[in-house]
Scaffold this motif. Sequence first.
Motif, PDB file in Angstrom:
ATOM      1  N   ASP A 244     -22.832  -3.549 -37.894  1.00  0.00           N
ATOM      2  CA  ASP A 244     -23.439  -3.146 -39.172  1.00  0.00           C
ATOM      3  C   ASP A 244     -24.927  -3.509 -39.142  1.00  0.00           C
ATOM      4  OD1 ASP A 244     -20.733  -2.665 -40.000  1.00  0.00           O
ATOM      5  OD2 ASP A 244     -20.567  -4.756 -40.578  1.00  0.00           O
TER       6      ASP A 244
ATOM      7  N   CYS B 277     -26.988 -10.469 -44.233  1.00  0.00           N
ATOM      8  CA  CYS B 277     -27.715 -11.225 -43.209  1.00  0.00           C
ATOM      9  C   CYS B 277     -26.894 -11.386 -41.925  1.00  0.00           C
ATOM     10  CB  CYS B 277     -28.053 -12.621 -43.736  1.00  0.00           C
ATOM     11  SG  CYS B 277     -29.203 -12.605 -45.132  1.00  0.00           S
ATOM     12  N   PHE B 278     -25.596 -11.113 -42.008  1.00  0.00           N
ATOM     13  CA  PHE B 278     -24.714 -11.390 -40.863  1.00  0.00           C
ATOM     14  C   PHE B 278     -24.448 -10.103 -40.083  1.00  0.00           C
ATOM     15  CE2 PHE B 278     -24.208 -14.915 -43.724  1.00  0.00           C
ATOM     16  CZ  PHE B 278     -24.053 -16.013 -42.896  1.00  0.00           C
ATOM     17  N   TYR B 279     -25.478  -9.593 -39.425  1.00  0.00           N
ATOM     18  CA  TYR B 279     -25.404  -8.294 -38.752  1.00  0.00           C
ATOM     19  C   TYR B 279     -25.233  -8.420 -37.245  1.00  0.00           C
ATOM     20  CZ  TYR B 279     -30.347  -9.587 -38.548  1.00  0.00           C
ATOM     21  OH  TYR B 279     -31.518 -10.283 -38.363  1.00  0.00           O
TER      22      TYR B 279
ATOM     23  N   VAL C 211     -19.594 -11.411 -46.517  1.00  0.00           N
ATOM     24  CA  VAL C 211     -20.603 -12.431 -46.784  1.00  0.00           C
ATOM     25  C   VAL C 211     -21.978 -11.777 -46.664  1.00  0.00           C
ATOM     26  CG1 VAL C 211     -21.610 -14.628 -46.100  1.00  0.00           C
ATOM     27  CG2 VAL C 211     -19.137 -14.314 -45.960  1.00  0.00           C
TER      28      VAL C 211
ATOM     29  N   CYS D 102     -30.590  -8.703 -47.231  1.00  0.00           N
ATOM     30  CA  CYS D 102     -31.300  -9.405 -46.158  1.00  0.00           C
ATOM     31  C   CYS D 102     -32.759  -8.965 -46.070  1.00  0.00           C
ATOM     32  CB  CYS D 102     -30.602  -9.166 -44.823  1.00  0.00           C
ATOM     33  SG  CYS D 102     -31.356 -10.070 -43.448  1.00  0.00           S
ATOM     34  N   HIS D 103     -33.629  -9.931 -45.856  1.00  0.00           N
ATOM     35  CA  HIS D 103     -35.055  -9.627 -45.790  1.00  0.00           C
ATOM     36  C   HIS D 103     -35.411  -8.789 -44.561  1.00  0.00           C
ATOM     37  CE1 HIS D 103     -35.076 -12.811 -42.774  1.00  0.00           C
ATOM     38  NE2 HIS D 103     -36.300 -12.463 -42.454  1.00  0.00           N
ATOM     39  N   THR D 104     -34.471  -8.677 -43.596  1.00  0.00           N
ATOM     40  CA  THR D 104     -34.737  -7.835 -42.424  1.00  0.00           C
ATOM     41  C   THR D 104     -34.430  -6.363 -42.693  1.00  0.00           C
ATOM     42  OG1 THR D 104     -32.507  -8.004 -41.483  1.00  0.00           O
ATOM     43  CG2 THR D 104     -34.078  -9.752 -40.889  1.00  0.00           C
TER      44      THR D 104
ATOM     45  N   ARG E 167     -31.251  -5.288 -43.809  1.00  0.00           N
ATOM     46  CA  ARG E 167     -29.817  -4.987 -43.741  1.00  0.00           C
ATOM     47  C   ARG E 167     -29.122  -5.346 -45.052  1.00  0.00           C
ATOM     48  NH1 ARG E 167     -32.356  -6.625 -38.668  1.00  0.00           N
ATOM     49  NH2 ARG E 167     -31.511  -5.263 -37.058  1.00  0.00           N
TER      50      ARG E 167
ATOM     51  N   THR F 257     -20.959 -13.606 -51.569  1.00  0.00           N
ATOM     52  CA  THR F 257     -20.166 -12.513 -51.003  1.00  0.00           C
ATOM     53  C   THR F 257     -20.247 -11.321 -51.939  1.00  0.00           C
ATOM     54  OG1 THR F 257     -18.087 -13.174 -52.083  1.00  0.00           O
ATOM     55  CG2 THR F 257     -18.524 -14.105 -49.914  1.00  0.00           C
TER      56      THR F 257
ATOM     57  N   LYS G 248     -30.493  -0.710 -40.422  1.00  0.00           N
ATOM     58  CA  LYS G 248     -31.244  -1.123 -41.607  1.00  0.00           C
ATOM     59  C   LYS G 248     -30.973  -0.150 -42.752  1.00  0.00           C
ATOM     60  CE  LYS G 248     -34.630  -3.706 -39.003  1.00  0.00           C
ATOM     61  NZ  LYS G 248     -35.949  -4.316 -38.987  1.00  0.00           N
TER      62      LYS G 248
ATOM     63  N   VAL H  74     -26.163 -16.804 -46.914  1.00  0.00           N
ATOM     64  CA  VAL H  74     -25.976 -18.226 -47.206  1.00  0.00           C
ATOM     65  C   VAL H  74     -27.356 -18.777 -47.532  1.00  0.00           C
ATOM     66  CG1 VAL H  74     -25.375 -20.478 -46.251  1.00  0.00           C
ATOM     67  CG2 VAL H  74     -23.958 -18.493 -45.727  1.00  0.00           C
TER      68      VAL H  74
END
Lengths: 152, 152
Positions: A137, A118-120, A44, A111-113, A115, A37, A140, A47
């Motif tokens: 959210d 990761c929890f978008y 968060v 996040c590898h995307t 963002r 977090t 990018k 994970v």
Amino acid sequence: MADPSFISQRGSTEAVEEGLALAPKFDADGLITCVATEAGSGEVLMVAHMNAEALRRTIESGEAWYYSRSRKSLWRKGETSGHVQRVVEMRIDCDQDAVWIKVEQLGPGACHTGRRSCFYRAVPLGKAGAVTLEFRDGDKSFDPKAVYRDKA
Amino acid sequence: MADPSFISQRGSTEAVEEGLALAPKFDADGLITCVATEAGSGEVLMVAHMNAEALRRTIESGEAWYYSRSRKSLWRKGETSGHVQRVVEMRIDCDQDAVWIKVEQLGPGACHTGRRSCFYRAVPLGKAGAVTLEFRDGDKSFDPKAVYRDKA
């Protein structure tokens, strides 16, 4: 192999839950779940999983190390992107099969995307039947193609 | 068996990461990791698992359901203790193998040991060798023996 000396043998339930020895319960693949977090917001970010070596390195260095199940390798968060996670605090749960790290996320995101977190996407609640996710959210904060350019 | 109609087939990486279909990646045991944080404080209360049925019931009811690996059964959080979790928001991560629920924790706590959170011990950072955990927010907020009195 990780130096196992920082880990104790798992004793009774009482010892695991109320004791002061670090006695993680690794799963059949030798992994423990880790929740990261953001220290400031409580959001968060991700994970992921740690093996014993990733756990040891995180504890010793104060920077997040994980184990990548897809790449089957130890992974220092930010080693490619520069988006290192400085660990402000690490906690372990009652039965010692999950750790929680509060981190300062360096760079624009975890996040590898591309963002921050990761929890978008949200899962709408209170309805039965097919689910349609909703972006939250989801903008990018960086261009993953540029950041991971030299990596497969 | 869970009604699978709320879950989509997993498509390409692009579809899983950028799409709006709920396509969770359950592990070999049919489970997905769930992190529950307290909506107000951002504190991580617990990390547990959901199978498809627990996920469906959580989405439909707005209350947290889990799957207990030790008891091998579906489990409505609070069914014994009364310490129900009202889900304020549910999110799913990029590769859809973890969900994050922000909850209002009813009653004094989420942890079966009697604490508000399962993460009541810190792992000191920056040192090599044997680890000694440190209690943080380790005071019990309820008496688990009284709350779980009638249960094994």
